[in-house]
Scaffold this motif. Sequence first.
Motif, mmCIF file in Angstrom:
data_model
loop_
_atom_site.group_PDB
_atom_site.id
_atom_site.type_symbol
_atom_site.label_atom_id
_atom_site.label_comp_id
_atom_site.label_asym_id
_atom_site.label_seq_id
_atom_site.Cartn_x
_atom_site.Cartn_y
_atom_site.Cartn_z
ATOM 1 N N ASN A 89 15.337 13.836 -27.605
ATOM 2 C CA ASN A 89 13.955 13.835 -27.218
ATOM 3 C C ASN A 89 13.791 13.670 -25.798
ATOM 4 O OD1 ASN A 89 11.216 12.671 -27.475
ATOM 5 N ND2 ASN A 89 12.218 10.730 -27.221
ATOM 6 N N PRO A 90 12.937 14.395 -25.216
ATOM 7 C CA PRO A 90 12.248 15.518 -25.744
ATOM 8 C C PRO A 90 13.289 16.679 -26.015
ATOM 9 C CG PRO A 90 11.822 15.667 -23.536
ATOM 10 C CD PRO A 90 12.601 14.199 -23.793
ATOM 11 N N ASP A 91 12.887 17.760 -26.432
ATOM 12 C CA ASP A 91 13.772 19.009 -26.685
ATOM 13 C C ASP A 91 14.105 19.417 -25.086
ATOM 14 O OD1 ASP A 91 12.221 21.686 -25.623
ATOM 15 O OD2 ASP A 91 10.818 20.378 -26.595
ATOM 16 N N VAL A 92 15.364 20.051 -24.902
ATOM 17 C CA VAL A 92 16.029 20.423 -23.688
ATOM 18 C C VAL A 92 15.083 21.127 -22.759
ATOM 19 C CG1 VAL A 92 17.840 21.824 -22.663
ATOM 20 C CG2 VAL A 92 18.073 19.984 -24.718
ATOM 21 N N VAL A 93 14.490 22.400 -23.327
ATOM 22 C CA VAL A 93 13.735 23.281 -22.600
ATOM 23 C C VAL A 93 12.468 22.439 -21.931
ATOM 24 C CG1 VAL A 93 12.364 25.381 -22.555
ATOM 25 C CG2 VAL A 93 14.456 25.305 -23.728
ATOM 26 N N SER A 94 11.788 21.877 -22.848
ATOM 27 C CA SER A 94 10.595 21.100 -22.336
ATOM 28 C C SER A 94 11.102 19.850 -21.150
ATOM 29 C CB SER A 94 9.853 20.320 -23.353
ATOM 30 O OG SER A 94 9.516 21.239 -24.412
ATOM 31 N N PHE A 95 12.254 19.262 -21.611
ATOM 32 C CA PHE A 95 12.422 18.318 -20.442
ATOM 33 C C PHE A 95 12.908 18.848 -19.079
ATOM 34 C CE2 PHE A 95 16.462 16.408 -18.639
ATOM 35 C CZ PHE A 95 15.834 15.244 -18.094
ATOM 36 N N VAL A 96 13.690 19.992 -19.217
ATOM 37 C CA VAL A 96 14.065 20.700 -18.036
ATOM 38 C C VAL A 96 12.825 21.221 -17.310
ATOM 39 C CG1 VAL A 96 15.560 22.511 -17.008
ATOM 40 C CG2 VAL A 96 16.363 21.098 -18.732
ATOM 41 N N SER A 97 11.764 21.582 -17.975
ATOM 42 C CA SER A 97 10.762 22.557 -17.315
ATOM 43 C C SER A 97 9.873 21.365 -16.569
ATOM 44 C CB SER A 97 10.159 23.132 -18.296
ATOM 45 O OG SER A 97 8.743 23.725 -17.638
ATOM 46 N N GLU A 98 9.751 20.338 -17.395
ATOM 47 C CA GLU A 98 8.877 19.343 -16.597
ATOM 48 C C GLU A 98 9.719 18.548 -15.709
ATOM 49 O OE1 GLU A 98 7.565 15.350 -15.942
ATOM 50 O OE2 GLU A 98 9.140 15.858 -17.200
ATOM 51 N N SER A 99 10.964 18.124 -15.974
ATOM 52 C CA SER A 99 11.495 17.237 -15.029
ATOM 53 C C SER A 99 11.979 17.884 -13.478
ATOM 54 C CB SER A 99 12.911 16.840 -15.641
ATOM 55 O OG SER A 99 13.767 17.695 -15.765
ATOM 56 N N ILE A 100 12.317 19.232 -13.634
ATOM 57 C CA ILE A 100 12.628 19.802 -12.410
ATOM 58 C C ILE A 100 11.251 20.282 -11.548
ATOM 59 C CG2 ILE A 100 12.514 22.290 -13.164
ATOM 60 C CD1 ILE A 100 15.189 22.744 -11.567
ATOM 61 N N ARG A 101 10.374 20.244 -12.166
ATOM 62 C CA ARG A 101 9.045 20.397 -11.451
ATOM 63 C C ARG A 101 8.652 19.169 -10.812
ATOM 64 N NH1 ARG A 101 5.846 25.048 -12.604
ATOM 65 N NH2 ARG A 101 6.522 26.073 -14.247
ATOM 66 N N ARG A 102 8.758 17.844 -11.338
ATOM 67 C CA ARG A 102 8.759 16.635 -10.726
ATOM 68 C C ARG A 102 9.689 16.200 -9.689
ATOM 69 N NH1 ARG A 102 10.005 11.829 -13.748
ATOM 70 N NH2 ARG A 102 10.190 13.221 -15.581
ATOM 71 N N TYR A 103 10.852 16.880 -9.910
ATOM 72 C CA TYR A 103 11.906 16.723 -8.767
ATOM 73 C C TYR A 103 11.702 17.550 -7.519
ATOM 74 C CZ TYR A 103 16.830 16.477 -7.040
ATOM 75 O OH TYR A 103 17.986 16.353 -6.420
ATOM 76 N N MET A 104 11.149 18.642 -7.801
ATOM 77 C CA MET A 104 10.867 19.500 -6.653
ATOM 78 C C MET A 104 9.506 19.109 -5.804
ATOM 79 S SD MET A 104 11.751 23.457 -8.078
ATOM 80 C CE MET A 104 11.415 24.156 -6.592
ATOM 81 N N ARG A 105 8.485 18.582 -6.556
ATOM 82 C CA ARG A 105 7.370 18.051 -5.986
ATOM 83 C C ARG A 105 7.522 16.803 -5.163
ATOM 84 N NH1 ARG A 105 4.497 19.090 -10.922
ATOM 85 N NH2 ARG A 105 3.161 21.273 -10.696
ATOM 86 N N THR A 106 8.450 15.876 -5.594
ATOM 87 C CA THR A 106 9.023 14.867 -4.811
ATOM 88 C C THR A 106 9.674 15.230 -3.698
ATOM 89 O OG1 THR A 106 9.028 13.652 -6.609
ATOM 90 C CG2 THR A 106 10.386 12.670 -4.716
ATOM 91 N N MET A 107 10.331 16.361 -3.613
ATOM 92 C CA MET A 107 11.116 16.778 -2.150
ATOM 93 C C MET A 107 9.986 17.751 -1.213
ATOM 94 S SD MET A 107 14.868 18.137 -3.535
ATOM 95 C CE MET A 107 14.103 19.406 -4.726
ATOM 96 N N GLY A 108 8.666 17.983 -1.835
ATOM 97 C CA GLY A 108 7.591 18.435 -0.941
ATOM 98 C C GLY A 108 7.672 20.024 -1.205
ATOM 99 N N PHE A 109 8.370 20.658 -2.250
ATOM 100 C CA PHE A 109 7.957 22.074 -2.531
ATOM 101 C C PHE A 109 6.538 22.082 -3.243
ATOM 102 C CE2 PHE A 109 12.720 22.000 -2.542
ATOM 103 C CZ PHE A 109 12.913 23.154 -2.034
ATOM 104 N N LYS A 110 5.890 23.275 -2.575
ATOM 105 C CA LYS A 110 4.666 23.499 -3.094
ATOM 106 C C LYS A 110 4.681 24.392 -4.414
ATOM 107 C CE LYS A 110 3.317 25.248 0.759
ATOM 108 N NZ LYS A 110 2.340 26.127 1.860
ATOM 109 N N LEU A 111 4.361 24.162 -5.656
ATOM 110 C CA LEU A 111 4.510 24.768 -6.853
ATOM 111 C C LEU A 111 3.458 25.355 -7.256
ATOM 112 C CD1 LEU A 111 6.870 22.285 -8.876
ATOM 113 C CD2 LEU A 111 7.637 24.150 -7.414
ATOM 114 N N ASP A 112 3.451 26.902 -7.671
ATOM 115 C CA ASP A 112 2.387 27.436 -8.076
ATOM 116 C C ASP A 112 1.218 27.222 -7.156
ATOM 117 O OD1 ASP A 112 3.796 27.813 -10.477
ATOM 118 O OD2 ASP A 112 2.986 26.020 -11.378
ATOM 119 N N SER A 113 1.596 27.688 -5.731
ATOM 120 C CA SER A 113 0.619 27.670 -4.687
ATOM 121 C C SER A 113 -0.313 28.658 -4.584
ATOM 122 C CB SER A 113 1.195 27.269 -3.419
ATOM 123 O OG SER A 113 0.463 27.223 -2.387
#
Length: 324
Positions: A89-113
Motif C-alpha cells: 500500500n500503495p502499489d509500487v508504480v504509483s508510489f514511485v511516480s508520486e514520491s520521486i516527483r515530490r522529492y525532486m520538487r523539494t530539491m527545486g527541479f521544475k517538473l513539466d515546465s
Amino acid sequence: MRKSVLFAMLAVSTLAYFSSCSAPKPSMSTPPQPKVVNLDLTATPRANAYVNLDYGIRINLRDNRPAENRNILLKHDNYVTSKPSVSVNPDVVSFVSESIRRYMRTMGFKLDSDIASDYMMSLTIKTFNVSWLDGIGWSAVVGMDVAVYDHENRQVYPTVGISGRASKQGGGGNYALASQAINQAYANALEDIDWDRIAYFLHRSSSPSAEKDKAVTGDGNTALEHTILSWEVTSRPAGADVYWRIISSTPDVKNTNKNYKATTPYESTESFDIKGLTYNNSGDVQIEISCEKPGFLPQRKVFNLRSAIDQKSINAHFTLVRDE
C-alpha cells in the motif's frame, strides 16, 4: 414414585449447571498481524538545491520487474514451498511516480515546465522487493535505471543503474519492520542518483561552444539564441540601404532571400533566430550583407557565422563607387 421422579430431574439439572460452569472458555488470543507492506517516502532531500535551473524536466517511469518478482515479498525462510500473500500500500508504480516527483520538487527541479524545452528523465524499476531471511531478519533492495534525454530526444546522460539496500532485525511476522526496510532501501536508492550531474544538463550554457550540437528551434532554449551580436554597418556616403541574407552549405540551415534591414549608418544588438543553426554547423553558414544606394554600384560582403559568433560582432564599412 412422584418424589423419585422430581428428585431425578433436579439432579440432572444441577449436574448440567455445574458442567456449564466448569467448561473452558474460548481463548482470547491476539489476532495475527495483517501481511501489509506500507510504502512511504522517508528520504530527506536537499531543499531548494536546484532552484536556478533554466530548463524543466519530465519523468517517464517504467516497471521492468520480471513477472515472478512483482510480489513485494521476494523470499521468506519460514515458508519452504510457498510464500505468504502480502499486499502493498500503495502499489509500487504509483508510489514511485508520486514520491520521486515530490522529492525532486523539494530539491527545486521544475517538473513539466515547458513541453518544448523540457528534458526527459527515464526511470526504469528493476527490483523492488523485501525478504525475511533466517538469522538476518528483513532485508530489502531497490534497483532502478536512470537516463536523461534532451527535448530533441537525444540522450545526454547515459543509462546508469542505481540501487539501495537496507535491513531490519525482527521476526518474520513483523511486517511493520518489513515496511521500514523497503522504505529505507528506496531512500538509499534516491540518494544514489547523481542529481548534480542531472542538474548540469538543465543549465543553459553561457557559451555556444559548450553546446556544440544544440540546434536553434526558436524556443529560446539554446546558448546561441541568447548570444547577442553587435551590428555596425556604415557607408560613405551614408544613407545606403542595407540588406542581408543567409548562405548555407549545410542541409540543417536553409538559404534565404535578401531582407531589408535599415539604412546606413546602422547600429544594433541582436540575438540569433536562425532555425537549425548549431555551433558545429555555423562554420558552414555565411551572412551576406549588401549595401545599395541609387547612383552607386551595389556592394556585398560575406561573413563566416562561426567567426561572428566567436567575436560577437559583425562590422562592415562600404565605400560606395558612383555608377558612371
